[in-house]
Design a protein around this motif. Structure first.
Motif, mmCIF file in Angstrom:
data_model
loop_
_atom_site.group_PDB
_atom_site.id
_atom_site.type_symbol
_atom_site.label_atom_id
_atom_site.label_comp_id
_atom_site.label_asym_id
_atom_site.label_seq_id
_atom_site.Cartn_x
_atom_site.Cartn_y
_atom_site.Cartn_z
ATOM 1 N N MET A 34 48.771 12.015 -4.009
ATOM 2 C CA MET A 34 48.703 11.363 -5.308
ATOM 3 C C MET A 34 47.279 10.878 -5.590
ATOM 4 S SD MET A 34 51.708 11.711 -6.377
ATOM 5 C CE MET A 34 51.291 11.045 -7.937
ATOM 6 N N LYS A 35 46.665 10.313 -4.545
ATOM 7 C CA LYS A 35 45.318 9.772 -4.682
ATOM 8 C C LYS A 35 44.341 10.897 -5.038
ATOM 9 C CE LYS A 35 43.795 7.940 -0.857
ATOM 10 N NZ LYS A 35 43.855 6.972 0.217
ATOM 11 N N THR A 82 45.209 12.378 -8.607
ATOM 12 C CA THR A 82 44.934 11.503 -9.747
ATOM 13 C C THR A 82 43.445 11.275 -9.940
ATOM 14 O OG1 THR A 82 47.007 10.426 -9.237
ATOM 15 C CG2 THR A 82 45.594 9.338 -10.821
ATOM 16 N N TRP A 135 52.245 7.885 -18.783
ATOM 17 C CA TRP A 135 50.972 7.805 -18.064
ATOM 18 C C TRP A 135 50.780 6.431 -17.452
ATOM 19 C CZ3 TRP A 135 48.748 11.657 -16.151
ATOM 20 C CH2 TRP A 135 48.692 12.882 -16.817
ATOM 21 N N ALA A 193 50.393 5.776 -13.549
ATOM 22 C CA ALA A 193 49.235 5.094 -12.953
ATOM 23 C C ALA A 193 49.672 3.932 -12.074
ATOM 24 C CB ALA A 193 48.280 4.612 -14.046
ATOM 25 N N PHE A 232 51.022 5.397 -8.935
ATOM 26 C CA PHE A 232 49.900 5.908 -8.144
ATOM 27 C C PHE A 232 49.205 4.771 -7.392
ATOM 28 C CE2 PHE A 232 45.298 5.680 -9.210
ATOM 29 C CZ PHE A 232 44.776 6.458 -8.201
#
Lengths: 689, 82
Positions: free
Chosen positions: A286-287, A290, A465, A469, A472
């Motif tokens: 994910m890191k 993103t 979104w 975020a 995330f």
């Protein structure tokens, strides 16, 4: 002539970088494109890497390509494995990059975009990157020993003990502040709470899959996990829309804090394969995904920065945290510019994989450059918001009041106009009830990211979104939280094992339960206080964390400077000595102000005294009077903790100076522990894997 | 002893990760597998063949056994920071 031609591109990069930096620095009152930030950062990084890092490698450290690394000499196919440099780079970066570079710049944006941006760029190339590279080099030359071991071997037992205690306390503070950030992001947000909670069973499914269902099929399991995570983001919307389901996830901060503590305890005692390992995989993907997406979005969309270069809050009156620009911008940015924590990864972990010493420059110096770049992107995401919106999200109710209309009036009176309608519309777009006083940095970063992504992929997806975020950020905050709790448990078991050997057995259940509970109650205490604190808690905890983290960096730089002097490289000792001096100045000043300042928003003792005076005079509301004794105790406790940190720092600085003076006077010191030269068998044409 | 199916894996594992192999996509895929540890067992087989083949002290581990050990060992010590 060819020499001259080679220089030309670098001259152009230098010119472009200087131009971009001056565009950022000299801009007043006009809107400026985020592209200037990216350009300035990349030009400075390129120059620093090409010239400074190369000089460090060739002249200061004297990297020797023919020398066998510990990975080659001690290759056991398990932890010591010679590995291709890009793979080591990936592991190293995944390990050093956590939530720090995202949160620090967001909070520091209260001073305006300029001070934070300059420190992120310059602090990294002169401080953070040098620290990571030097420690990586020293550990590689010492059979991949840890920072604490190197401090003990090279400086003395004092340095070793200081490094150990420093690491343990910074871990406690770090976990508490991260827990608080997650709690603040989930508070009264059923959608966020559902998505974040869902990451736990998803991690378990992935863990079970790769352990038993299809052993070792890491990528397959991870792909399933990532898809489930995305599904949980979408699913949160339906939870939020359902009147009865949303009640399950609509919780007070305090309840969520207890949940996070219970989770931390479970993660520390459950087997790693079930929770920690799979969560770590998911968080890494994910890191990486993103951050790449954010970089692409910023470069292609070139959003406009709305925050002014400098705000009046440099005088110390800022709503997010108290304290003047100097030293608090340096304390707040923390990991994006220099982070002591990296020294723990650069020693011990990464050197065991290093194929050849020549990779040290790219992994040590380059890895930190990338982290600094992540911090620049976080700064951009925070400053593309209207300043009024930014302050409305990040100011605690203790500063602007619990009433939304009052908060809006107060923030507008600072010169950052914001309206109630605008905040309500924004909250609605993000799928949240309110965005007021969502302190901790995560919600404002999520709003910033959502608005950047939203302008690329359509405004109708803003809420998705935003929650993407939040998920995330939460997933790798929780990864640091559970891994940190577990590491804290191991360290505590190790320390207690010196007193009672039975406690040192890492698999003895009573010891596991006892030490895990101790670690969780350590950070749980700070988390609890942070949640009940009407000022949001982050304003106390983050500076404390910043001081601790910079102190750990100072310890690492002391080890580096001490060894450089012992190796007869006195004339180069400034490469670590200079950032060390700066860190000593900023941590000492910050600590002094946190202890002695009479301003109740800065000084711990001053705030404690003020609160107890008010309590005695009976001028507090009933609600506040109830928690006041706990807050007073905590403020005093934090003051003593700061005194402890700063004493620890000066102790090790004097220890290093003692060693340096003895070397310069020709007196005996502990011998260098560098392992002897053994030629590398991995010759040039050897196919590296 | 290494089975026939394993020797195919072995050739995959010893292939250069960023050498001259066919396409960029293949290289990226190999890099991803290496980074994630997806190919850890194949690398173990290669290591085993090179260092311990025919050695009774170190019996060859099955994929599940190997993965268990690999995962548990990977999680000792400090892995993540801020």
């Amino acid at each position: 002539m060819t020499q001259f031609l080679k220089i030309i591109p670098w001259l152009l990069i230098a010119l472009l970088g200087a131009f971009a930096l001056s565009a950022i620095a000299l801009n007043r009152g006009e809107n400026i494109s985020a592209l200037w930030f990216i350009t300035a950062a990349l030009c400075v990084y390129a120059l620093a890497y090409r010239f400074y890092a190369a000089w460090l490698a060739a002249t200061v450290l004297v990297i020797d390509e023919t020398r066998a690394t510990p990975a080659e000499r001690l290759d056991n196919g398990r932890d010591f494995v010679p590995t291709h440099k890009w793979v080591v780079f990936g592991h190293h970066f995944a390990a050093i990059a956590g939530p720090g570079p995202l949160v620090g710049p967001t909070l520091a944006a209260q001073f305006g975009y300029l001070p934070g941006t300059l420190w992120i760029i310059l602090g990294a190339v002169i401080g953070g990157c040098v620290q990571d590279m030097v420690i990586l080099f020293l550990s590689t030359r010492r059979n991949a020993r840890s920072l604490g071991q190197m401090a003990r071997d090279e400086l003395g037992p004092l340095g070793g003990t200081a490094a150990l205690i420093g690491t343990f306390t910074i871990m406690i503070i770090l976990i508490a502040v991260l827990g608080l950030i997650v709690v603040n992001a989930m508070k009264h947000s059923p959608w966020a709470t559902f998505t974040v909670s869902a990451t736990i069973p998803i991690a378990m499914i992935v863990g079970f899959y790769m352990r038993y269902l299809r052993p070792g099929q890491v990528l397959e399991a991870s792909l399933i996990g990532v898809l489930l995570l995305l599904l949980s983001v979408v699913g949160g919307r339906y939870i939020d829309a359902d009147a009865s389901l949303r009640l399950i996830f609509d919780r007070e901060g305090l309840t969520l804090a207890w949940w996070v503590m219970a989770y931390g305890f479970a993660a520390a005692i459950l087997p790693v394969w079930l929770l920690l390992a799979p969560r770590d995989y998911l968080s890494t993907y994910m890191k990486a995904g993103t951050i790449t997406l954010l970089a692409i979005a910023i470069i292609t969309l070139q959003p406009t920065i709305k925050m002014p270069a400098i705000t009046p809050f440099i005088d110390g009156t800022g709503p997010i945290f108290g304290g003047k620009l100097f030293p608090f911008v340096f304390i707040t940015i923390a990991c994006g510019a220099i982070s002591g924590f990296h020294a723990l990864i650069a020693s011990g972990t990464t050197p065991k994989l290093l194929n050849n010493e020549r990779d040290i420059r790219m992994i040590g110096y380059g890895g930190m450059l990338l982290e600094s770049f992540v911090a620049i992107m976080a700064m951009i995401a925070a400053t593309v918001l209207e300043p009024g919106v930014f302050f409305a999200i990040n100011s605690g109710v203790g500063v602007v009041g619990a009433d939304a209309a009052m908060a809006v009036a107060k923030i507008s009176s600072w010169g950052y106009p914001v309206t109630l309608e605008h905040m309500q519309l924004l909250a609605k777009q993000m799928g949240e009830e309110t965005l007021f006083a969502r302190t901790g940095g995560a919600p404002s970063l999520a709003v910033g990211m959502a608005s950047i992504f939203g302008s690329a992929f359509g405004e109708s997806l803003l809420a998705l979104w935003y929650h993407f975020a939040i998920m995330f950020e939460a997933i790798f905050i929780l990864t640091t939280l559970d891994a940190g709790t577990r590491v804290g448990r191991f360290m505590l078991q190790d320390m207690l094992g010196n007193i009672w050997p039975k406690m040192g057995e890492t698999s003895w259940t009573p010891s596991v339960l006892f030490t895990s509970a101790l670690v969780v109650s350590g950070w749980g205490y700070f988390l609890y206080i942070g949640v009940i604190d009407p000022n949001g808690g982050v304003n106390i905890l983050w500076p404390l964390f910043g001081i601790a983290n910079q102190m750990l960096a100072a310890i690492a730089l002391c080890v580096g400077t001490g060894i450089l002097i012992k190796s007869g490289k006195q004339k180069y000792a400034w490469v670590t000595g200079l950032p060390l001096t700066w860190l000593i100045i900023i941590t000492s000043t910050a600590a002094y102000q946190k202890i002695a300042s009479t301003d109740i928003r800065i000084g711990f003792f001053a705030a404690a005294n003020d609160l107890s005076d008010k309590l005695a005079a009976g001028s507090l509301s009933l609600e506040k009077a109830e928690i006041a004794p706990q807050l007073i105790f905590n403020l005093q406790f934090d003051a003593w903790l700061t005194i402890f940190f700063i004493s620890l720092l000066w102790l090790i600085v004097f220890d290093m100076l003692r060693v340096a003076v003895r070397v310069l006077n020709g007196q005996a010191v502990l011998p260098l522990t560098e392992s002897p030269h053994s030629p590398s068998r991995l010759v040039e044409d050897w196919v590296r894997d | 002893m290494i089975k026939k199916s394993d020797s195919k894996l072995l050739s995959l594992a010893t292939a250069p990760i960023l050498g001259q192999p066919p396409s960029f996509l293949k290289k990226a895929w190999r890099l991803l597998r290496r980074l994630s540890g997806d190919d850890a067992y194949e690398r173990y087989l290669a290591h085993y063949a090179a260092k311990h083949s025919g050695n009774d002290e170190h019996p060859l581990l099955s994929k599940a056994e190997f993965f268990k050990q690999w995962q548990d060992e990977k999680w000792q010590g400090i892995k993540r920071c801020c």
